[in-house]
Write a protein that holds these residues in place. Structure first.
Motif, mmCIF file in Angstrom:
data_model
loop_
_atom_site.group_PDB
_atom_site.id
_atom_site.type_symbol
_atom_site.label_atom_id
_atom_site.label_comp_id
_atom_site.label_asym_id
_atom_site.label_seq_id
_atom_site.Cartn_x
_atom_site.Cartn_y
_atom_site.Cartn_z
ATOM 1 N N ARG A 196 0.886 -11.793 1.316
ATOM 2 C CA ARG A 196 2.055 -11.012 1.723
ATOM 3 C C ARG A 196 3.057 -10.777 0.604
ATOM 4 O O ARG A 196 3.799 -9.787 0.625
ATOM 5 C CB ARG A 196 2.753 -11.683 2.925
ATOM 6 C CG ARG A 196 3.371 -13.043 2.624
ATOM 7 C CD ARG A 196 3.718 -13.769 3.922
ATOM 8 N NE ARG A 196 4.350 -15.070 3.680
ATOM 9 C CZ ARG A 196 3.672 -16.174 3.369
ATOM 10 N NH1 ARG A 196 2.350 -16.136 3.241
ATOM 11 N NH2 ARG A 196 4.315 -17.308 3.187
ATOM 12 N N ASP A 197 3.107 -11.669 -0.404
ATOM 13 C CA ASP A 197 4.071 -11.517 -1.495
ATOM 14 C C ASP A 197 3.427 -11.050 -2.796
ATOM 15 O O ASP A 197 4.081 -11.037 -3.847
ATOM 16 C CB ASP A 197 4.807 -12.846 -1.740
ATOM 17 C CG ASP A 197 5.687 -13.235 -0.566
ATOM 18 O OD1 ASP A 197 6.267 -12.325 0.061
ATOM 19 O OD2 ASP A 197 5.788 -14.444 -0.266
ATOM 20 N N SER A 207 -0.553 -2.843 2.350
ATOM 21 C CA SER A 207 -0.413 -1.606 1.579
ATOM 22 C C SER A 207 -1.537 -0.629 1.900
ATOM 23 O O SER A 207 -1.432 0.559 1.576
ATOM 24 C CB SER A 207 -0.425 -1.911 0.073
ATOM 25 O OG SER A 207 0.611 -2.795 -0.282
ATOM 26 N N TRP A 208 -2.599 -1.118 2.512
ATOM 27 C CA TRP A 208 -3.738 -0.279 2.883
ATOM 28 C C TRP A 208 -3.545 0.202 4.328
ATOM 29 O O TRP A 208 -3.210 -0.597 5.219
ATOM 30 C CB TRP A 208 -5.042 -1.054 2.753
ATOM 31 C CG TRP A 208 -5.577 -1.152 1.358
ATOM 32 C CD1 TRP A 208 -6.645 -0.478 0.842
ATOM 33 C CD2 TRP A 208 -5.099 -1.980 0.275
ATOM 34 N NE1 TRP A 208 -6.855 -0.816 -0.471
ATOM 35 C CE2 TRP A 208 -5.913 -1.742 -0.846
ATOM 36 C CE3 TRP A 208 -4.049 -2.887 0.166
ATOM 37 C CZ2 TRP A 208 -5.732 -2.372 -2.058
ATOM 38 C CZ3 TRP A 208 -3.842 -3.512 -1.063
ATOM 39 C CH2 TRP A 208 -4.675 -3.262 -2.151
ATOM 40 N N GLN A 209 -3.773 1.472 4.562
ATOM 41 C CA GLN A 209 -3.445 2.101 5.843
ATOM 42 C C GLN A 209 -4.045 1.389 7.046
ATOM 43 O O GLN A 209 -3.343 1.033 7.999
ATOM 44 C CB GLN A 209 -3.897 3.563 5.843
ATOM 45 C CG GLN A 209 -3.633 4.278 7.169
ATOM 46 C CD GLN A 209 -4.191 5.693 7.189
ATOM 47 O OE1 GLN A 209 -4.736 6.179 6.201
ATOM 48 N NE2 GLN A 209 -4.059 6.367 8.320
ATOM 49 N N TYR A 210 -5.348 1.194 7.024
ATOM 50 C CA TYR A 210 -6.008 0.621 8.202
ATOM 51 C C TYR A 210 -5.776 -0.876 8.310
ATOM 52 O O TYR A 210 -5.741 -1.432 9.411
ATOM 53 C CB TYR A 210 -7.500 0.960 8.192
ATOM 54 C CG TYR A 210 -7.729 2.439 8.388
ATOM 55 C CD1 TYR A 210 -7.680 3.012 9.653
ATOM 56 C CD2 TYR A 210 -7.937 3.283 7.299
ATOM 57 C CE1 TYR A 210 -7.853 4.377 9.836
ATOM 58 C CE2 TYR A 210 -8.111 4.646 7.460
ATOM 59 C CZ TYR A 210 -8.066 5.191 8.735
ATOM 60 O OH TYR A 210 -8.219 6.542 8.903
ATOM 61 N N GLU A 215 -7.742 -7.151 -4.451
ATOM 62 C CA GLU A 215 -7.489 -5.762 -4.070
ATOM 63 C C GLU A 215 -8.792 -5.019 -3.787
ATOM 64 O O GLU A 215 -8.831 -4.143 -2.911
ATOM 65 C CB GLU A 215 -6.671 -5.074 -5.159
ATOM 66 C CG GLU A 215 -5.249 -5.630 -5.247
ATOM 67 C CD GLU A 215 -4.398 -4.988 -6.328
ATOM 68 O OE1 GLU A 215 -4.923 -4.107 -7.059
ATOM 69 O OE2 GLU A 215 -3.220 -5.361 -6.451
ATOM 70 N N SER A 216 -9.850 -5.382 -4.477
ATOM 71 C CA SER A 216 -11.160 -4.806 -4.170
ATOM 72 C C SER A 216 -11.619 -5.213 -2.771
ATOM 73 O O SER A 216 -12.226 -4.418 -2.041
ATOM 74 C CB SER A 216 -12.188 -5.259 -5.215
ATOM 75 O OG SER A 216 -13.479 -4.774 -4.898
ATOM 76 N N ALA A 217 -11.297 -6.452 -2.393
ATOM 77 C CA ALA A 217 -11.638 -6.909 -1.039
ATOM 78 C C ALA A 217 -10.864 -6.121 0.009
ATOM 79 O O ALA A 217 -11.400 -5.756 1.052
ATOM 80 C CB ALA A 217 -11.347 -8.397 -0.901
ATOM 81 N N TRP A 218 -9.594 -5.850 -0.277
ATOM 82 C CA TRP A 218 -8.821 -5.042 0.679
ATOM 83 C C TRP A 218 -9.400 -3.640 0.787
ATOM 84 O O TRP A 218 -9.439 -3.066 1.882
ATOM 85 C CB TRP A 218 -7.352 -4.967 0.269
ATOM 86 C CG TRP A 218 -6.616 -6.269 0.142
ATOM 87 C CD1 TRP A 218 -5.595 -6.536 -0.713
ATOM 88 C CD2 TRP A 218 -6.790 -7.480 0.915
ATOM 89 N NE1 TRP A 218 -5.134 -7.827 -0.552
ATOM 90 C CE2 TRP A 218 -5.847 -8.428 0.445
ATOM 91 C CE3 TRP A 218 -7.661 -7.848 1.933
ATOM 92 C CZ2 TRP A 218 -5.744 -9.718 0.965
ATOM 93 C CZ3 TRP A 218 -7.567 -9.143 2.451
ATOM 94 C CH2 TRP A 218 -6.632 -10.050 1.981
ATOM 95 N N ASP A 219 -9.882 -3.086 -0.331
ATOM 96 C CA ASP A 219 -10.554 -1.781 -0.278
ATOM 97 C C ASP A 219 -11.737 -1.831 0.688
ATOM 98 O O ASP A 219 -11.919 -0.944 1.528
ATOM 99 C CB ASP A 219 -11.069 -1.379 -1.667
ATOM 100 C CG ASP A 219 -9.972 -0.929 -2.613
ATOM 101 O OD1 ASP A 219 -8.901 -0.500 -2.133
ATOM 102 O OD2 ASP A 219 -10.199 -1.000 -3.840
#
Length: 222
Positions: free
Chosen positions: A180-181, A188-191, A138-142
């Motif tokens: 994805r699951d 879930s992140w906008q961009y 999740e930090s990577a997605w940030d």
């Protein structure tokens, strides 16, 4: 047909990005599926190609090569006319290298911990390993979401590195699909959601999904 490359792959695995880039770059190749469920990756014949018993393996000029990140970079380097990596002196070169290594060194290992915490280590420690992996993912997605939100991308069709499709996108989208699951998928992140919607509409992505029999992700099959 004279195939320049032979790809050994399994649907939806780490070979997906390599399969995809071969299609996008319109390179002649032969694709040979490896039945992981049947243990085909552990046969003596396959181990001669890839001693780790994993996919992908890409045979290049008769020599087997492995590691999806390295293969993406190698293919981009061998086919500079396809424009799938920034030129050596291009302003985006540093960001491209940084993004590729970040995905390979940080996100890929965290993904493996998430999926294989029960089998790679002690079962009683799996929950803690998976919790740490989730936080790292999740930090990577940030970070990637912020990379796509950067002001220089405004009013442009942008990718992870500048305004052109590069190897970083093939690798990142593959990893986003893997998540994805998860409780908080990348979309879930906008961009990242906008990015995934756009990249999965590429004809080459649709085609690799068709060939591998993959369904059930944004834009696939629409």
């Amino acid at each position: 047909m004279n195939h320049q490359y032979t790809l050994y792959y399994a649907p939806g695995t780490a070979s997906l990005a390599v399969h995809w880039i071969l299609i996008e770059a319109n390179l002649p190749f032969q694709a040979i599926p490896v039945d992981l469920a049947a243990g085909a990756q552990h046969t003596a014949a396959y181990r001669q190609l890839n001693p780790t018993g994993r996919v992908p393996t890409l045979v290049i000029d008769g020599e087997p090569r492995c590691e999806s990140t390295a293969l993406l970079m190698l293919l981009a380097e061998r086919h500079l006319d396809r424009g799938l990596m920034p030129a050596i002196n291009a302003p985006e070169r540093g960001m491209w290298l940084e993004t590729m290594i970040y995905l390979a060194n940080t996100l890929l290992p965290a993904m493996r911990d998430w999926f294989y915490a029960d089998t790679d280590g002690l079962a009683d420690g799996a929950a803690a390993v998976r919790d740490l992996a989730r936080r790292r993912i999740e930090s990577a997605w940030d970070r990637l979401n912020a990379q796509l939100e950067a002001p220089e991308h405004e009013a442009k069709e942008h990718y992870l590195v500048g305004t052109k499709l590069t190897t970083a996108d093939f690798l990142a989208v593959m990893l986003m699909r893997w998540a994805r699951d998860m409780p908080r998928p990348a979309t879930s992140w906008q961009y990242l959601e906008l990015y995934v919607q756009r990249l999965t509409r590429l004809e080459s992505f649709r085609e690799v999904c068709r060939r591998e029999g993959l369904v059930g992700w944004p834009s696939v099959g629409e």
